[in-house]
Design a protein around this motif. Structure first.
Motif, PDB file in Angstrom:
ATOM      1  N   LEU A 115      -4.958   7.011  -7.997  1.00 43.58           N
ATOM      2  CA  LEU A 115      -5.297   6.221  -9.335  1.00 43.58           C
ATOM      3  C   LEU A 115      -5.378   4.778  -8.890  1.00 43.58           C
ATOM      4  CD1 LEU A 115      -2.221   7.977 -11.488  1.00 43.58           C
ATOM      5  CD2 LEU A 115      -4.868   8.318 -11.480  1.00 43.58           C
ATOM      6  N   GLN A 116      -4.674   4.364  -7.860  1.00 43.13           N
ATOM      7  CA  GLN A 116      -4.785   2.940  -7.275  1.00 43.13           C
ATOM      8  C   GLN A 116      -6.382   2.721  -6.912  1.00 43.13           C
ATOM      9  OE1 GLN A 116      -2.544   0.179  -7.361  1.00 43.13           O
ATOM     10  NE2 GLN A 116      -1.414   1.603  -8.876  1.00 43.13           N
ATOM     11  N   LYS A 117      -6.763   3.528  -6.169  1.00 45.95           N
ATOM     12  CA  LYS A 117      -8.036   3.490  -5.644  1.00 45.95           C
ATOM     13  C   LYS A 117      -9.371   3.493  -7.001  1.00 45.95           C
ATOM     14  CE  LYS A 117     -10.128   7.009  -3.633  1.00 45.95           C
ATOM     15  NZ  LYS A 117     -11.562   6.938  -4.320  1.00 45.95           N
ATOM     16  N   VAL A 118      -8.831   4.463  -7.616  1.00 46.02           N
ATOM     17  CA  VAL A 118      -9.983   4.580  -8.911  1.00 46.02           C
ATOM     18  C   VAL A 118      -9.811   3.358  -9.735  1.00 46.02           C
ATOM     19  CG1 VAL A 118     -10.532   5.766 -11.001  1.00 46.02           C
ATOM     20  CG2 VAL A 118      -9.780   7.149  -8.881  1.00 46.02           C
ATOM     21  N   ALA A 119      -8.630   2.893  -9.676  1.00 45.42           N
ATOM     22  CA  ALA A 119      -8.474   1.474 -10.475  1.00 45.42           C
ATOM     23  C   ALA A 119      -8.992   0.305  -9.754  1.00 45.42           C
ATOM     24  CB  ALA A 119      -7.354   1.292 -11.125  1.00 45.42           C
ATOM     25  N   GLY A 120      -9.427   0.492  -8.491  1.00 49.52           N
ATOM     26  CA  GLY A 120     -10.031  -0.635  -7.863  1.00 49.52           C
ATOM     27  C   GLY A 120      -8.914  -1.630  -7.244  1.00 49.52           C
ATOM     28  N   LYS A 121      -7.615  -1.013  -7.302  1.00 48.75           N
ATOM     29  CA  LYS A 121      -6.553  -1.833  -6.528  1.00 48.75           C
ATOM     30  C   LYS A 121      -6.070  -1.328  -5.313  1.00 48.75           C
ATOM     31  CE  LYS A 121      -4.172  -2.267 -11.260  1.00 48.75           C
ATOM     32  NZ  LYS A 121      -3.287  -1.961 -12.053  1.00 48.75           N
ATOM     33  N   ALA A 122      -6.883  -0.738  -4.715  1.00 43.49           N
ATOM     34  CA  ALA A 122      -6.645  -0.292  -3.287  1.00 43.49           C
ATOM     35  C   ALA A 122      -8.218   0.224  -2.439  1.00 43.49           C
ATOM     36  CB  ALA A 122      -5.682   0.910  -3.117  1.00 43.49           C
ATOM     37  N   THR A 123      -8.231   0.084  -1.446  1.00 40.98           N
ATOM     38  CA  THR A 123      -9.548   0.290  -0.658  1.00 40.98           C
ATOM     39  C   THR A 123      -9.445   1.929  -0.200  1.00 40.98           C
ATOM     40  OG1 THR A 123      -8.628  -0.155   1.590  1.00 40.98           O
ATOM     41  CG2 THR A 123      -9.759  -1.967   0.003  1.00 40.98           C
ATOM     42  N   PHE A 124     -10.256   2.265   0.143  1.00 40.15           N
ATOM     43  CA  PHE A 124     -10.452   3.754   0.650  1.00 40.15           C
ATOM     44  C   PHE A 124      -9.416   3.860   1.729  1.00 40.15           C
ATOM     45  CE2 PHE A 124     -12.061   6.898   3.655  1.00 40.15           C
ATOM     46  CZ  PHE A 124     -12.123   8.254   2.579  1.00 40.15           C
ATOM     47  N   GLU A 125      -9.534   2.718   2.939  1.00 44.37           N
ATOM     48  CA  GLU A 125      -8.624   2.805   4.006  1.00 44.37           C
ATOM     49  C   GLU A 125      -7.207   2.961   3.797  1.00 44.37           C
ATOM     50  OE1 GLU A 125     -11.323   0.996   3.775  1.00 44.37           O
ATOM     51  OE2 GLU A 125     -12.833   1.959   5.000  1.00 44.37           O
ATOM     52  N   GLN A 126      -6.778   1.991   2.817  1.00 47.19           N
ATOM     53  CA  GLN A 126      -5.438   1.820   2.336  1.00 47.19           C
ATOM     54  C   GLN A 126      -5.146   3.138   1.659  1.00 47.19           C
ATOM     55  OE1 GLN A 126      -6.176  -1.539  -0.317  1.00 47.19           O
ATOM     56  NE2 GLN A 126      -5.266  -3.091   1.083  1.00 47.19           N
ATOM     57  N   THR A 127      -5.845   3.810   0.802  1.00 44.02           N
ATOM     58  CA  THR A 127      -5.508   4.988   0.102  1.00 44.02           C
ATOM     59  C   THR A 127      -5.340   6.372   1.231  1.00 44.02           C
ATOM     60  OG1 THR A 127      -6.962   4.383  -1.675  1.00 44.02           O
ATOM     61  CG2 THR A 127      -6.289   6.642  -1.373  1.00 44.02           C
ATOM     62  N   GLN A 128      -6.278   6.148   2.259  1.00 46.11           N
ATOM     63  CA  GLN A 128      -6.142   7.354   3.364  1.00 46.11           C
ATOM     64  C   GLN A 128      -4.556   7.097   4.198  1.00 46.11           C
ATOM     65  OE1 GLN A 128      -8.130  10.072   3.721  1.00 46.11           O
ATOM     66  NE2 GLN A 128      -8.959   9.268   1.865  1.00 46.11           N
ATOM     67  N   LYS A 129      -4.371   5.819   4.322  1.00 47.55           N
ATOM     68  CA  LYS A 129      -3.016   5.474   5.027  1.00 47.55           C
ATOM     69  C   LYS A 129      -1.874   6.247   4.023  1.00 47.55           C
ATOM     70  CE  LYS A 129      -4.485   1.769   8.000  1.00 47.55           C
ATOM     71  NZ  LYS A 129      -4.168   0.284   8.042  1.00 47.55           N
ATOM     72  N   VAL A 130      -2.100   5.832   2.731  1.00 51.70           N
ATOM     73  CA  VAL A 130      -0.969   6.273   1.750  1.00 51.70           C
ATOM     74  C   VAL A 130      -1.047   7.806   1.738  1.00 51.70           C
ATOM     75  CG1 VAL A 130      -0.023   6.336  -0.435  1.00 51.70           C
ATOM     76  CG2 VAL A 130      -1.097   4.192   0.410  1.00 51.70           C
ATOM     77  N   TYR A 131      -2.117   8.395   1.510  1.00 48.72           N
ATOM     78  CA  TYR A 131      -2.210   9.876   1.797  1.00 48.72           C
ATOM     79  C   TYR A 131      -1.443  10.436   2.948  1.00 48.72           C
ATOM     80  CZ  TYR A 131      -5.779  10.292  -1.951  1.00 48.72           C
ATOM     81  OH  TYR A 131      -6.415  10.060  -3.136  1.00 48.72           O
ATOM     82  N   ALA A 132      -1.672   9.770   4.332  1.00 49.57           N
ATOM     83  CA  ALA A 132      -1.333  10.404   5.597  1.00 49.57           C
ATOM     84  C   ALA A 132       0.346  10.290   5.472  1.00 49.57           C
ATOM     85  CB  ALA A 132      -1.956   9.778   6.535  1.00 49.57           C
ATOM     86  N   ALA A 133       0.837   9.154   4.972  1.00 49.35           N
ATOM     87  CA  ALA A 133       2.155   8.762   5.117  1.00 49.35           C
ATOM     88  C   ALA A 133       2.975   9.671   4.199  1.00 49.35           C
ATOM     89  CB  ALA A 133       2.404   7.371   4.678  1.00 49.35           C
ATOM     90  N   SER A 134       2.575   9.859   2.978  1.00 51.76           N
ATOM     91  CA  SER A 134       3.433  10.727   2.076  1.00 51.76           C
ATOM     92  C   SER A 134       3.183  12.236   2.456  1.00 51.76           C
ATOM     93  CB  SER A 134       2.620  10.645   0.740  1.00 51.76           C
ATOM     94  OG  SER A 134       1.386  10.807   0.591  1.00 51.76           O
TER      95      SER A 134
END
Length: 246
Positions: A115-134
């Motif tokens: 949702l943060q990525k879609v809203a433009g509040k996070a980059t693709f790279e940032q989103t991938q890191k969050v995905y991996a961490a969770s």
């Protein structure tokens, strides 16, 4: 003259024989008496008398000894076992609540990243890191929730039974009230865990999945999380206001 002498000698002989007879009879009685006294019968009689005397002494000693009576069994609290079982059930339900808390937090982080990525509040790279961490917590979350659920199921209907046994017991009343609040956490938490586990399976097979179908399933999962996670959060907040159980 000769006849009188013969009679005199005969009389003397008769007297001697009588005396000998008396002596023999007396001697025989004495001998028999000696034999009877030496054949052990007198010893047996004495032994019997000693045995009876010892038995009488033992009996007297026994009768004089203070009698020991068993201590009365203390009266047990009929509600104690029921109370303990109810407390155990609440603890098992608390474990599910703790497991659900972790699962909900990690599932929320995972879906919120999108949702943060879609809203433009996070980059693709940032989103991938969050995905991996969770995602790293996913398997542990699944195992703990399953173990907690199994432990809870083993407690059956302990608190319900406890209420039937002692409806006015304050501990049982408090535990039953807390369990009712925890039941809502268990139900909503199970929904959250099911969604999280389903996505874990999807990610594991992503390399062989159709990307279009995968993306649609992902969007559905994100949408479902917007309902399941708030429902869990509300239930968890209610537990915080429930009485303690101990």
């Amino acid at each position: 003259m000769g006849r009188h002498a013969s009679q005199s000698r005969f009389g003397m002989l008769t007297g001697v024989i009588a005396v000998l007879a008396i002596v023999l009879v007396a001697g025989g009685s004495w001998a028999v008496g000696r034999m009877l006294s030496s054949d052990g019968s007198s010893d047996t009689t004495a032994s019997s008398e000693r045995s009876r005397s010892a038995a009488s002494s033992t009996s007297a000693a026994t009768s004089d000894a203070p009698s020991e009576t068993a201590s009365p069994t203390p009266t047990e609290d009929p509600a104690a076992e029921a109370r303990s079982a109810c407390v155990a059930q609440v603890k098992a339900s608390d474990r599910i609540a703790a497991a659900a808390k972790n699962s909900a937090a990690h599932w929320k982080t995972h879906t919120d990243a999108y949702l943060q990525k879609v809203a433009g509040k996070a980059t693709f790279e940032q989103t991938q890191k969050v995905y991996a961490a969770s995602k790293a917590f996913g398997l542990a979350d699944e195992k703990e929730f399953a173990a907690a659920t199994k432990q809870y199921q083993a407690t059956g209907k302990a608190c319900a039974d406890a209420v039937a046994v002692a409806p006015d017991d304050p501990t049982i009343t408090a535990c039953s009230t807390r369990l009712a609040a925890l039941d809502k956490v268990r139900v909503t938490g199970t929904t959250v865990q099911s969604e999280w586990s389903l996505h874990m399976r999807a990610m594991a097979g992503k390399a062989h999945a159709d990307m279009g179908a995968y993306h649609q399933a992902w969007l559905k999962a994100v949408g479902g999380a917007q309902k399941s996670i708030p429902a869990y959060a509300a239930a968890a907040a209610a537990v915080a206001k429930a009485p303690a159980c101990a």
